[in-house]
Scaffold this motif. Structure first.
Motif, mmCIF file in Angstrom:
data_model
loop_
_atom_site.group_PDB
_atom_site.id
_atom_site.type_symbol
_atom_site.label_atom_id
_atom_site.label_comp_id
_atom_site.label_asym_id
_atom_site.label_seq_id
_atom_site.Cartn_x
_atom_site.Cartn_y
_atom_site.Cartn_z
ATOM 1 N N VAL A 105 6.104 -12.965 20.841
ATOM 2 C CA VAL A 105 5.401 -13.938 19.270
ATOM 3 C C VAL A 105 5.373 -15.566 19.863
ATOM 4 C CG1 VAL A 105 6.545 -15.068 16.967
ATOM 5 C CG2 VAL A 105 7.388 -12.554 18.034
ATOM 6 N N VAL A 106 6.022 -15.922 21.180
ATOM 7 C CA VAL A 106 5.175 -17.187 21.325
ATOM 8 C C VAL A 106 4.334 -17.460 21.987
ATOM 9 C CG1 VAL A 106 5.624 -18.868 23.139
ATOM 10 C CG2 VAL A 106 7.713 -17.466 22.035
ATOM 11 N N PHE A 107 3.266 -16.428 22.212
ATOM 12 C CA PHE A 107 2.086 -15.827 22.706
ATOM 13 C C PHE A 107 1.045 -15.517 21.556
ATOM 14 C CE2 PHE A 107 -1.599 -14.102 23.817
ATOM 15 C CZ PHE A 107 -2.339 -14.759 24.512
ATOM 16 N N SER A 108 1.479 -14.739 20.713
ATOM 17 C CA SER A 108 1.149 -15.015 19.131
ATOM 18 C C SER A 108 0.489 -16.144 18.566
ATOM 19 C CB SER A 108 1.332 -13.780 18.590
ATOM 20 O OG SER A 108 1.587 -12.395 19.022
ATOM 21 N N PRO A 157 -2.557 -22.735 15.650
ATOM 22 C CA PRO A 157 -3.253 -24.292 15.645
ATOM 23 C C PRO A 157 -4.986 -23.647 15.450
ATOM 24 C CG PRO A 157 -2.472 -24.140 17.903
ATOM 25 C CD PRO A 157 -1.888 -22.175 17.392
ATOM 26 N N SER A 158 -5.701 -22.613 15.962
ATOM 27 C CA SER A 158 -6.857 -22.057 15.267
ATOM 28 C C SER A 158 -7.203 -22.136 14.091
ATOM 29 C CB SER A 158 -7.272 -20.831 15.708
ATOM 30 O OG SER A 158 -7.123 -21.199 17.438
ATOM 31 N N TRP A 159 -6.145 -21.459 13.331
ATOM 32 C CA TRP A 159 -5.734 -20.973 11.983
ATOM 33 C C TRP A 159 -5.790 -22.831 11.769
ATOM 34 C CZ3 TRP A 159 -1.989 -22.202 8.676
ATOM 35 C CH2 TRP A 159 -1.895 -22.299 6.972
ATOM 36 N N ILE A 160 -5.326 -23.212 11.564
ATOM 37 C CA ILE A 160 -5.241 -25.007 11.176
ATOM 38 C C ILE A 160 -7.059 -25.293 10.999
ATOM 39 C CG2 ILE A 160 -4.742 -27.467 11.134
ATOM 40 C CD1 ILE A 160 -2.084 -26.187 12.113
ATOM 41 N N VAL A 161 -7.512 -25.290 12.536
ATOM 42 C CA VAL A 161 -8.566 -26.030 12.584
ATOM 43 C C VAL A 161 -9.570 -25.590 11.446
ATOM 44 C CG1 VAL A 161 -10.897 -26.294 14.051
ATOM 45 C CG2 VAL A 161 -8.926 -26.604 15.033
ATOM 46 N N PHE A 162 -9.848 -23.723 11.341
ATOM 47 C CA PHE A 162 -10.383 -23.313 10.373
ATOM 48 C C PHE A 162 -10.865 -23.352 9.226
ATOM 49 C CE2 PHE A 162 -10.457 -19.462 13.739
ATOM 50 C CZ PHE A 162 -12.094 -19.376 14.051
ATOM 51 N N GLU A 163 -9.116 -23.928 8.995
ATOM 52 C CA GLU A 163 -8.801 -24.218 7.084
ATOM 53 C C GLU A 163 -9.390 -25.744 6.935
ATOM 54 O OE1 GLU A 163 -7.992 -22.316 5.270
ATOM 55 O OE2 GLU A 163 -6.865 -20.661 5.485
ATOM 56 N N LEU A 164 -9.197 -27.083 8.354
ATOM 57 C CA LEU A 164 -9.353 -27.846 8.057
ATOM 58 C C LEU A 164 -11.219 -28.016 7.848
ATOM 59 C CD1 LEU A 164 -7.085 -29.734 10.619
ATOM 60 C CD2 LEU A 164 -7.468 -29.238 7.095
ATOM 61 N N VAL A 165 -12.428 -27.352 8.778
ATOM 62 C CA VAL A 165 -13.290 -26.974 8.573
ATOM 63 C C VAL A 165 -13.663 -27.421 7.618
ATOM 64 C CG1 VAL A 165 -15.267 -26.070 9.346
ATOM 65 C CG2 VAL A 165 -13.737 -26.915 10.877
ATOM 66 N N ALA A 166 -15.122 -28.104 6.540
ATOM 67 C CA ALA A 166 -15.409 -27.371 5.345
ATOM 68 C C ALA A 166 -16.627 -25.815 5.029
ATOM 69 C CB ALA A 166 -16.525 -29.097 5.061
ATOM 70 N N THR A 167 -17.482 -25.869 6.180
ATOM 71 C CA THR A 167 -17.260 -24.673 5.970
ATOM 72 C C THR A 167 -16.541 -23.560 6.152
ATOM 73 O OG1 THR A 167 -19.847 -25.614 6.130
ATOM 74 C CG2 THR A 167 -20.265 -23.174 6.589
ATOM 75 N N LYS A 168 -16.723 -22.405 5.539
ATOM 76 C CA LYS A 168 -15.633 -21.099 4.738
ATOM 77 C C LYS A 168 -16.339 -19.998 4.854
ATOM 78 C CE LYS A 168 -11.145 -23.854 4.797
ATOM 79 N NZ LYS A 168 -12.389 -25.378 4.851
ATOM 80 N N MET A 197 -12.215 -14.027 12.112
ATOM 81 C CA MET A 197 -11.748 -12.862 13.103
ATOM 82 C C MET A 197 -10.738 -13.083 13.915
ATOM 83 S SD MET A 197 -14.245 -9.722 13.304
ATOM 84 C CE MET A 197 -15.304 -10.601 14.717
ATOM 85 N N PRO A 198 -11.295 -13.256 15.451
ATOM 86 C CA PRO A 198 -10.130 -14.058 16.696
ATOM 87 C C PRO A 198 -9.246 -14.303 16.122
ATOM 88 C CG PRO A 198 -12.825 -15.590 16.405
ATOM 89 C CD PRO A 198 -12.193 -14.771 15.179
ATOM 90 N N LEU A 199 -8.578 -14.362 14.844
ATOM 91 C CA LEU A 199 -7.284 -14.377 14.843
ATOM 92 C C LEU A 199 -6.504 -13.375 14.463
ATOM 93 C CD1 LEU A 199 -6.957 -17.825 13.074
ATOM 94 C CD2 LEU A 199 -7.519 -17.296 15.718
ATOM 95 N N LEU A 200 -7.120 -12.154 14.554
ATOM 96 C CA LEU A 200 -6.670 -10.870 13.778
ATOM 97 C C LEU A 200 -5.563 -9.988 15.195
ATOM 98 C CD1 LEU A 200 -6.593 -8.068 12.111
ATOM 99 C CD2 LEU A 200 -8.590 -7.770 12.953
ATOM 100 N N PRO A 201 -5.919 -10.410 16.308
ATOM 101 C CA PRO A 201 -4.793 -9.291 16.968
ATOM 102 C C PRO A 201 -3.158 -10.121 17.772
ATOM 103 C CG PRO A 201 -7.180 -9.045 18.230
ATOM 104 C CD PRO A 201 -7.321 -10.691 16.946
ATOM 105 N N ALA A 202 -4.110 -12.269 17.336
ATOM 106 C CA ALA A 202 -2.726 -12.554 17.081
ATOM 107 C C ALA A 202 -1.511 -12.056 16.356
ATOM 108 C CB ALA A 202 -3.250 -13.995 16.380
ATOM 109 N N LEU A 203 -2.043 -11.284 15.403
ATOM 110 C CA LEU A 203 -0.723 -11.250 13.482
ATOM 111 C C LEU A 203 -0.801 -9.575 14.464
ATOM 112 C CD1 LEU A 203 -2.441 -12.291 10.434
ATOM 113 C CD2 LEU A 203 -0.182 -13.877 11.392
ATOM 114 N N ALA A 204 -1.171 -8.578 14.498
ATOM 115 C CA ALA A 204 -1.754 -7.380 15.393
ATOM 116 C C ALA A 204 -0.006 -7.324 16.158
ATOM 117 C CB ALA A 204 -2.838 -7.031 15.412
ATOM 118 N N LEU A 205 -0.156 -7.807 17.482
ATOM 119 C CA LEU A 205 0.970 -8.240 17.942
ATOM 120 C C LEU A 205 2.512 -7.986 17.810
ATOM 121 C CD1 LEU A 205 -0.925 -10.037 20.917
ATOM 122 C CD2 LEU A 205 -0.526 -7.459 21.558
ATOM 123 N N PRO A 206 2.544 -8.917 17.590
ATOM 124 C CA PRO A 206 3.925 -8.785 17.118
ATOM 125 C C PRO A 206 3.964 -7.711 15.727
ATOM 126 C CG PRO A 206 3.145 -10.214 16.014
ATOM 127 C CD PRO A 206 2.056 -10.522 16.913
#
Length: 619
Positions: free
Chosen positions: A353-356, A362-373, A379-388
């Motif tokens: 859970v810590v690693f995920s 942090p990356s999700w926050i950056v993606f949400e702050l970037v204007a272009t979506k 997609m690179p965040l998908l395994p971070a949810l799949a692991l736990p």
């Protein structure tokens, strides 16, 4: 992880799994036994065993083969039958085609325009696919898509390897399956562009990073370090800073959460950084020289920073847009995440859970702050949810989840498949085309499986819904990509336009015909018709036809004029004395913006090209 009565025991088990990291056969066997024990008792409800299919395939030898088979079932349908999807895919393939035509593998161009947006990695991979399959620049589209297909398969297998750092093969099989089943993975597996292969490099880098962090060694881990920095360099050559951003934020998050930074010495940061620079610098130096530095001003100053500050090409959206999009594009993972969230939260201090969390937050926050979506950004965040989620499912998550949470999860599981089944019939009818009978039947069968999966989630242990979810995904992949998508003929304007030009007498030979287009500028048309296709004004189109006298019977000249440009074209033709004749008309729906298009294929009426056997003579 475990339920309330076994929190401390499960915490110890998770620690043991985290520190083992599957480096040896003994570690793997121990992790599997621990995984089996942790799945047997849930909240004191009695002995609960893994499902039969998971006991059969949840091993280090069988699991990768099952994941490979599942990946091919999910990613292969449509590779040959879906035309190029505007606009990004044909821009990449056309640029690669021009590399092959010119033998210039440094500069990147779309016709005469410099394409200084992404590095060269994906173009090299596509060019290699063309050459290795024995084709030339005019290779069919599926050849250009091969790197994305292979990249998606690597993503699935690399996710299994990544998960083995934290859990036994049964849990890793679930984690890899979530990556394979996700809608966004299947989409990117079929698009000849950067994102599937970028995803693969990030997962490999994160797998090496996870093992370095779990071992927390006093010495350098040379093989893991080599893999980590090589994968990171590959990500840069494919899509610039995205890979280092995601991996770098994960490193920073792990340092913050663990309050230690010394563990990163195991990744040999100094030597690794030198190796990283050695890998990426040759092309960057070459492109600097070839473009006099303009590649960097365009790609960084305009493309990258432009996306951060404002929504480019109409893709701006407010924060939290990505979070909402994940509910759909990460299907079926969000439904399982909901039912496992209470268990994940109780075990939030466990290594997985810590690693995920360090990966995702942090990356999700950056993606949400970037204007272009755009949906594929996350997609690179998908395994971070799949692991736990995978770890929690093995511990019986869902049995004691609140009823209202299970209902939401069931809806998230069933609704997309039901919606796609309805769209498989209603979509073609709305567009004025016949629905594909096999596609409708297969998609409806997928909806039935999805309803069955949802009912299993409602009844208790969520892991029992997994086989039905897999059958749903296979039905959707085969039904939509294999049958429904190709049958949506009104949206495939460019292929139909090419076919219409082929049918004009005397124009069957694509090597000798000359085509210009005015008003219809989609990259897919340029890729399919050829690099020589010119985009010009209505007046230029009239002059282009007027200049051709027909002295060379082997040459065919056609001007494709969209209806909105037709009045200007006809006025210009009258002014210069051209008598244009519309040989064919093609109408449809441009999926970029949803505009209706009506394109006329004009020739100079004074040039005799109407012989019935004109095409046969050329052939």
């Amino acid at each position: 992880m475990a339920d309330t009565s076994d929190v401390q025991t499960a915490h110890a088990q998770e620690k043991a799994l985290g520190s083992g990291s599957s480096a040896t056969a003994a570690d793997a066997a121990g992790a599997e036994k621990t995984e089996e024990r942790s799945a047997q008792h849930v909240g004191g409800a009695g002995k609960m065993r893994k499902p039969v299919w998971l006991r059969v395939f949840g091993h280090d030898i069988t699991a990768p083969f099952l994941l490979l088979f599942l990946s091919l079932m999910l990613f292969v349908p449509g590779q040959w039958t879906i035309p190029p999807l505007d606009r990004d895919e044909p821009r990449f393939t056309q640029a690669t085609k021009q590399m092959l035509e010119t033998d210039d593998y440094i500069d990147i161009r779309f016709q005469e325009e410099a394409r200084h947006k992404k590095p060269v990695g994906i173009y090299w991979l596509q060019a290699a696919a063309v050459k290795l399959t024995g084709h030339g620049p005019d290779a069919p589209l599926w050849v250009y898509r091969l790197p994305s297909l292979i990249g998606a398969v690597i993503c699935v297998l690399a996710s299994f390897w990544l998960a083995r750092a934290f859990m036994g093969p049964a849990g890793a099989l679930l984690a890899g399956s979530f990556v394979a089943l996700a809608i966004i993975t299947g989409v990117e597996a079929r698009l000849a562009k950067t994102d599937a292969m970028l995803f693969a490099t990030i997962i490999i880098a994160q797998g090496a990073l996870a093992r370095v962090w779990l071992k927390d060694p006093e010495r350098r881990l040379w093989r893991l370090s080599f893999l980590f920095w090589t994968a990171l360099a590959a990500s840069v050559l494919i899509k610039g800073p995205v890979g280092p951003m995601v991996v770098g934020l994960t490193v920073a998050g792990l340092m913050v959460f663990s309050r230690r930074a010394a563990w990163f010495k195991g990744a040999s940061p100094l030597l690794g950084a030198i190796w990283f620079v050695l890998l990426v610098s040759p092309w960057f130096v070459a492109i600097w020289i070839a473009t006099d530095g303009t590649f960097f001003t365009e790609s960084i100053g305009k493309d990258l920073l432009g996306k951060v500050g404002q929504g480019q090409e109409g893709h701006g959206a407010p924060p939290l847009t990505h979070l909402g999009a994940m509910l759909g594009i990460f299907w079926p993972l969000p439904a399982f995440f909901l039912v496992t969230l209470p268990l994940i939260w109780r075990e939030r201090s466990s290594p997985v859970v810590v690693f995920s969390a360090a990966w995702f937050l942090p990356s999700w926050i950056v993606f949400e702050l970037v204007a272009t979506k755009l949906p594929h950004y996350t997609m690179p965040l998908l395994p971070a949810l799949a692991l736990p989620v995978a770890a929690a499912l093995l511990d019986g998550a869902g049995t004691h989840t609140r009823t209202w949470i299970r209902w939401i999860a069931a809806i998230l599981l069933a609704l997309p498949a039901i919606g796609l089944a309805v769209a498989a019939f209603a979509g073609p009818v709305f567009l004025g085309a016949w629905p594909s009978p096999p596609g409708v039947v297969i998609m409806a069968l997928g909806a039935v499986f999805a309803i069955g999966a949802a009912s299993r989630v409602l009844r208790g242990r969520a892991i029992h819904a997994f086989p039905a979810v897999i059958l749903t995904a296979i039905c959707v992949a085969v039904g939509f990509w294999g049958f429904v998508g190709p049958a949506l003929t009104p949206i495939w304007v460019s292929p139909r336009l090419i076919q219409a030009i082929d049918e004009i007498p005397g124009c069957a030979d694509r090597q000798t015909r000359e085509v210009v287009t005015s008003g219809f500028h989609e990259p897919s048309f340029i890729f399919l018709e050829g690099t020589r296709t010119r985009i010009i004004s209505p007046k230029g189109a009239a002059e282009f036809l007027a200049q051709f006298t027909g002295d060379d019977p082997g040459i065919c000249r056609v001007a494709a004029v969209e209806s909105r440009e037709e009045p200007a074209f006809l006025a210009a033709a009258k002014e210069i004395g051209l008598v244009p004749e519309a040989r064919k008309r093609v109408d449809g729906l441009n999926i970029n913006g949803g505009d209706k298009v009506d394109i006329a294929l004009y020739q100079n009426a004074r040039v005799g090209t109407s012989a019935e056997d004109g095409n046969e003579e050329q052939q």
